[in-house]
Design a protein around this motif. Structure first.
Motif, PDB file in Angstrom:
ATOM      1  N   THR A 115     -30.681  21.280  -2.543  1.00  0.00           N
ATOM      2  CA  THR A 115     -30.626  20.294  -1.631  1.00  0.00           C
ATOM      3  C   THR A 115     -29.352  19.293  -2.066  1.00  0.00           C
ATOM      4  N   GLU A 116     -29.444  18.962  -3.395  1.00  0.00           N
ATOM      5  CA  GLU A 116     -28.227  18.315  -3.784  1.00  0.00           C
ATOM      6  C   GLU A 116     -27.002  18.816  -3.676  1.00  0.00           C
ATOM      7  N   ALA A 117     -27.012  20.362  -3.857  1.00  0.00           N
ATOM      8  CA  ALA A 117     -25.782  21.015  -3.773  1.00  0.00           C
ATOM      9  C   ALA A 117     -25.506  20.962  -2.177  1.00  0.00           C
ATOM     10  N   GLU A 118     -26.308  21.058  -1.289  1.00  0.00           N
ATOM     11  CA  GLU A 118     -26.034  20.863   0.124  1.00  0.00           C
ATOM     12  C   GLU A 118     -25.141  19.668   0.762  1.00  0.00           C
ATOM     13  N   HIS A 119     -26.052  18.683  -0.080  1.00  0.00           N
ATOM     14  CA  HIS A 119     -25.495  17.520   0.370  1.00  0.00           C
ATOM     15  C   HIS A 119     -24.047  17.292  -0.294  1.00  0.00           C
ATOM     16  N   PHE A 120     -23.934  17.742  -1.322  1.00  0.00           N
ATOM     17  CA  PHE A 120     -22.363  17.626  -2.046  1.00  0.00           C
ATOM     18  C   PHE A 120     -21.284  18.539  -1.215  1.00  0.00           C
ATOM     19  N   VAL A 121     -21.758  19.667  -0.603  1.00  0.00           N
ATOM     20  CA  VAL A 121     -21.007  20.470   0.049  1.00  0.00           C
ATOM     21  C   VAL A 121     -20.583  19.546   1.481  1.00  0.00           C
ATOM     22  N   GLU A 122     -21.650  19.285   2.062  1.00  0.00           N
ATOM     23  CA  GLU A 122     -21.438  18.456   3.345  1.00  0.00           C
ATOM     24  C   GLU A 122     -20.628  17.233   2.983  1.00  0.00           C
ATOM     25  N   GLY A 123     -20.682  16.476   2.113  1.00  0.00           N
ATOM     26  CA  GLY A 123     -19.955  15.530   1.823  1.00  0.00           C
ATOM     27  C   GLY A 123     -18.463  15.581   1.475  1.00  0.00           C
ATOM     28  N   PHE A 124     -18.197  16.833   0.739  1.00  0.00           N
ATOM     29  CA  PHE A 124     -16.792  17.386   0.587  1.00  0.00           C
ATOM     30  C   PHE A 124     -16.324  17.751   1.743  1.00  0.00           C
TER      31      PHE A 124
END
Length: 355
Positions: free
Chosen positions: A49-58
């Motif tokens: 979930t954290e990785a998904e948020h990071f990719v979306e933010g990037f």
């Protein structure tokens, strides 16, 4: 003395009843908390979930869908390359705080203004929806299901017309007509209340007052829609964010110098390109946030108003009451049968099949 004793007995009786109700409510709450399933996500789920948020933010920061971001990145890299020692050999050092204050702060002010408009729009819209739900429930209690059903149909159509107006959809190519259609919906609601037979004058005045509140909230939302954030401030932010990365190219190229010594190949060094790209991403992200918050009604961005919740709330208004759980379960079961799935796949028990 007898009167005082009687009053004390009444007070003690009311107090005992109140304590009993509180105790029963407390037992129900504890029973619910104990029976509620505990969902413990594992570390792998949280990490994904954290990785998904990071990719979306990037992706949101670099603006892959925005040609403006790519143009600014390419222009900044070309400008840094032209200022490199082997080309024009331009470099100078300055205080970055002046540029940051002059560029970032106006963008932040513009974002704050757009965010305030969005929050005010949400407040007026949820007040308007709450009034619609109250109007149906009140008419159902006083006049019956038939008139309340007609009222719900009018409010559903009013919601559709309101959504079309706020999202900018035209009605038959006539731009002004989109607002007049919403006013027609309010007038139909007033006519419906006037045709009610069981309403007393006081009740009729109360319903008209609620419709007036709805109209006031609509005008407030319409004013926010028609009046955007200050255009001069937005144009100023856009100009600064587009020009400052290019004008600061000599400052970025200065990272290649250590006194008289030149780092890198002479065509620019990694720190100069890195700082230039980072500055572009920050300013472009600010412009993207401001653009997403500017129009919260179009439904294109993740922070826009969810019109699906509106339609679902009004559709479910007739399914509330003493037998509300049974009516909602029957409706969900009908939707499951029409979809072709089995009740077991949708989470229903076999005992619900005959309902």
């Amino acid at each position: 003395a007898a009167t005082v004793d009687c009053r004390r007995a009444k007070i003690s009786g009311v107090g005992g009843l109140t304590m009993a109700v509180k105790s029963q409510a407390g037992d129900q709450i504890r029973q619910y908390l104990e029976s509620e399933p505990q969902h413990g996500d594992g570390w792998f789920t949280r990490l994904s979930t954290e990785a998904e948020h990071f990719v979306e933010g990037f992706i949101f920061s670099i603006g892959l869908k925005s040609p403006r971001t790519w143009f600014m990145l390419v222009s900044t890299c070309v400008a840094v390359f032209l200022c490199s020692p082997h080309v024009l050999d331009w470099s100078w050092d300055t205080s970055m705080s002046i540029v940051a204050v002059g560029t970032v702060f106006p963008a932040v002010f513009s974002i704050q203004a757009a965010y305030t408009n969005r929050e005010n729009s949400l407040r007026h819209l949820h007040d308007m929806k709450a009034t619609m739900m109250w109007l149906y429930m009140y008419l159902e209690e006083v006049e019956g299901v038939e008139l309340a059903g007609k009222c719900n149909e009018l409010m559903s159509q009013l919601t559709v017309d309101l959504m079309r107006m706020l999202r900018g959809c035209s009605f038959g190519g006539r731009e002004r007509e989109k607002t007049h259609v919403v006013y027609d919906g309010f007038r139909k609601l007033m006519s419906l209340a006037s045709n009610a037979k069981k309403l007393q004058p006081v009740q009729y005045n109360g319903i008209m007052l609620k419709i007036e509140y709805m109209l006031m909230h609509f005008e407030a939302v319409k004013c926010i829609k028609d009046t955007s954030t200050p255009k001069g401030l937005r144009k100023f932010c856009y100009f600064l964010c587009m020009t400052t990365p290019i004008l600061l190219a000599p400052f970025f190229a200065n990272f290649c110098y250590d006194g008289d010594e030149v780092h890198g190949s002479g065509w620019g060094c990694a720190p100069s390109y890195f700082v230039g790209v980072l500055y572009v991403l920050i300013t472009s992200a600010l412009l993207t946030v401001q653009g997403e918050l500017e129009d919260p009604f179009d439904g294109d961005g993740p922070d826009d108003i969810d019109w699906t919740m509106w339609s679902q709330s009004l559709e479910c208004v007739p399914l509330h009451g003493e037998d509300g759980p049974e009516m909602r379960k029957n409706r969900q079961l009908k939707e499951v049968w029409h979809s072709g799935d089995t009740p077991r796949e949708a989470g229903f028990q076999e005992s619900d099949k005959g309902k």
